[in-house]
Write an enzyme that holds these catalytic residues in place. Sequence first.
Site, PDB file in Angstrom:
ATOM      1  CG  HIS A 148       8.765  26.187   5.377  1.00  0.00           C
ATOM      2  ND1 HIS A 148       9.552  27.179   5.936  1.00  0.00           N
ATOM      3  CD2 HIS A 148       9.617  25.282   4.845  1.00  0.00           C
ATOM      4  CE1 HIS A 148      10.820  26.876   5.734  1.00  0.00           C
ATOM      5  NE2 HIS A 148      10.884  25.748   5.070  1.00  0.00           N
ATOM      6  NE  ARG A 171      -8.708  20.842  40.065  1.00  0.00           N
ATOM      7  CZ  ARG A 171      -7.455  20.383  40.047  1.00  0.00           C
ATOM      8  NH1 ARG A 171      -6.838  20.198  38.880  1.00  0.00           N
ATOM      9  NH2 ARG A 171      -6.833  20.106  41.176  1.00  0.00           N
ATOM     10  NE  ARG A 230     -13.876  18.880  41.085  1.00  0.00           N
ATOM     11  CZ  ARG A 230     -12.954  19.571  41.734  1.00  0.00           C
ATOM     12  NH1 ARG A 230     -12.431  19.070  42.849  1.00  0.00           N
ATOM     13  NH2 ARG A 230     -12.533  20.723  41.280  1.00  0.00           N
ATOM     14  CD  GLU A 276     -14.953  18.158  48.010  1.00  0.00           C
ATOM     15  OE1 GLU A 276     -13.839  18.648  47.773  1.00  0.00           O
ATOM     16  OE2 GLU A 276     -15.867  18.112  47.181  1.00  0.00           O
ATOM     17  N   GLY A 308     -10.658  14.895  48.713  1.00  0.00           N
ATOM     18  CA  GLY A 308     -10.179  16.228  48.395  1.00  0.00           C
ATOM     19  C   GLY A 308      -9.538  16.826  49.637  1.00  0.00           C
ATOM     20  CB  SER A 309      -6.081  16.613  50.924  1.00  0.00           C
ATOM     21  OG  SER A 309      -5.412  17.228  49.834  1.00  0.00           O
ATOM     22  CG  ASN A 310      -6.399  21.634  48.695  1.00  0.00           C
ATOM     23  OD1 ASN A 310      -5.415  21.297  49.334  1.00  0.00           O
ATOM     24  ND2 ASN A 310      -6.322  21.991  47.421  1.00  0.00           N
ATOM     25  CG  ASP A 311     -12.962  21.966  49.605  1.00  0.00           C
ATOM     26  OD1 ASP A 311     -12.892  23.106  50.084  1.00  0.00           O
ATOM     27  OD2 ASP A 311     -13.226  21.748  48.405  1.00  0.00           O
ATOM     28  CB  CYS A 364      -7.978  13.891  43.287  1.00  0.00           C
ATOM     29  SG  CYS A 364      -9.518  14.548  43.971  1.00  0.00           S
TER      30      CYS A 364
END
Length: 807
Positions: A438, A528, A596, A698, A719-722, A769
């Site tokens: 409810h 992920r 991934r 990456e 993977g731009s970070n790695d 990504c």
Amino acid sequence: MSATLQAEVPRAAPPARRYVAGFADLTLDDLPRVGGKNASLGELVRSLGAQGIRVPAGFALTADAFRLHLQAAGLDQVIYAELGRLDLTDIARLATVARSIRERVAAAPLPPEVAAELASAYAELSREYGEDATDVAVRSSATAEDLPTASFAGQQETYLNVRGLAALETATRACLASLFTDRAIVYRAQRGFDHRVVALSVGVQKMVRSDLGAAGVIFTLDTESGFRDVVLITGAWGLGETIVQGRVRPDEFWVHKPTLALGFRPILRREPGEKTVKLVYAEGGSKAVKEVRVPAADRRRLVLSDDEVLQLARWAVAIEQHYSTRAGHPVPMDLEWARDGVSGELFILQARPETVHAQRGERLAMYRRLGSGRVLLKGRSVGASVASGPVRVVRTPADLPAFRNGEVLVAAMTDPDWEPVLKRAAAVVTDEGGRTCHAAIVSRELGIPCVVGTGTGTQTLTDGQQVTVSCAEGEEGRVYEGVVAFERKELDPSALPKPRVPLMLNVGDPDRAFHVAQLPTAGVGLARIEFVVSSWIGIHPMALLHPERVTDPQALARISERTAGWSPSTEFFVDRLASGVAQIAAAFYPRPVIVRFSDFKTNEYAGLLGGAAFEPIEANPMIGFRGASRYYDDRYREAFALECAAIRRVREAMGLENIRVMIPFCRTLQEGRQVLDEMRRHGLRRGERGLEVYVMCEIPNNVILAEEFSDLFDGFSIGSNDLTQLALGVDRDSELLAHLFDERDPGVRRLIEMVVAAAHRKGKPVGICGQAPSDYPEFAEFLATVGTDSISLNPDSLVAVATRLAR
């Protein structure tokens, strides 16, 4: 005879009656005559019985009987005059007047002609089941009820396990009187319904012995996001009233409609509830049920088998399609079901249009938490909004007069009579209940956040304490200490610009997938697996495969507790991982979803339950034993098999073939070949059933050998970070070097240009990504100019990036 009324069963012509109508003689067109609930039951029996949808037999006492009852008792003019003079803000006066009206209506004898027809219809129903006096449910059905714009849920009374004519007459009069409950009076007034215009029909329906079985509620959409492509089924042991009353947290099941229609078995999730009590038959009285404790072994055991879940889902879809065809537009449905504990048969007890999302426009509200605060409580979220305010703990109705506008109502569970107060609340928090109780139904209709099933809300929170109630962070609702800042943006998906480069989303949290999937995107560029592992599983997969190597007794105990009832325990890992992936894939179906495989670092894996026994200690895990290198290594190979099993289950059993898989941190061509070989061993063959396998770009070697990697894989995702970390030689976790870490560096840009050109020479797509396009819209512009095939963003960055790229 089976407790089922089928359209093809020959029936003797009933005597002509004015005040009673059998369900088989009713359709939705009879709503003014028998109310929404009874008209809908008639529609089910007449139009869908031939499809095998079982509905317990019964009949309706018409609205004319209600009007005659008031007239014969001399109440029709008096009570409406009293209601016309009421000040609905005076709760005490409202309660006094409403109680007086109900007592007079219930005490008046039924008019003779009504009583005679009721007795005749009940005798006929009893003979149909071969009984002298059958047990029935007596339910109210208002003529303004179950409309697409107003549910009237819980406004009037229901009486269960009523047996014998005397008890039936008493329950019928009480049902008629319940049109004048405090909550019903306020509800009608707030929604502009004239009291005189609304009448009450009474439904009398054969009881299904769900006290020996189970019962629950079905929605043909996701109740929180309004996502239309799923069926949500809830269930608990015994009679279904425990779910509506919020006395239990029921089991929940989600089924994907599109792949169900294709013949798959797409049960996306199975979430066991806490079913501590149930309602069963009791002897005597007009409301002859009692509450008993559920045995410990059954509290977490699912009330439905997979076959039963799929059967109910098919029925729900058929009912929705029928109502939608009849209405000429989509009509999401709210249904009640029961399973007879004697025969084992499933039944649909009620069907009504879902009212909350049917009234909402296309605009989506997106929330993002800006501040922080200590989490005081967690439960199940209802809705997707946020509110702050002072706490007001309501333990009994005597506490209600002290409630002030804008307070957060905290209770063990709300009662339908509290609705005048609920309308003034900023938010609701309950100890008990699930998302079809409810409190949840009313909060959803009022548009206020509600967190149910916290367990200890009334003990943890105190009057006057400032809290923030958040239902905007997934299916887990949270109550924060103090006022926590949230940013709210409204978005009209149809007005979002459509840039030339397809925009996709990074989706880590399956709980948010149904909500963000309504954004106009090309799919998911990154889902992920490690998020599902950490938040939904929490156990190192090798610890499930080799518990004998876990030496920490506390970790072993927690693993055992979490996997209780799963045999083998590895099935817990596969099922939960498959559920998380499936929810994302179903949300975006048939758009592509790139999943991934796990990319935990060793220190992150070690933090999972039992993980310390299986992970080496590395000086720099960021460039250590991670990604592809784990999948073919004996230290993790068996666990990778579980990941593959989960993906196969989602693609093959559930039919969600829109999933593509992606290999992270693949250092060399040989490593890529080894991973593909390992996948083939576990039934995931590139190209089979349309399976595409992508590789993360990456590592500089992925760029240098991009054409060779193109021969192994179907596409790249940057993977731009790695890639920045390894191009610049900067540990991305280092605070000391944070000023040097920049994805926009010319060297990083050059690497991106190179891989796009090389991949396109081989006819392979390249997406991105990484975090950079979400953080820097100008970086997204650069990606568009070099020919990137897709850009995957965080959901809260979509509007800004789409607008910039469209310019």
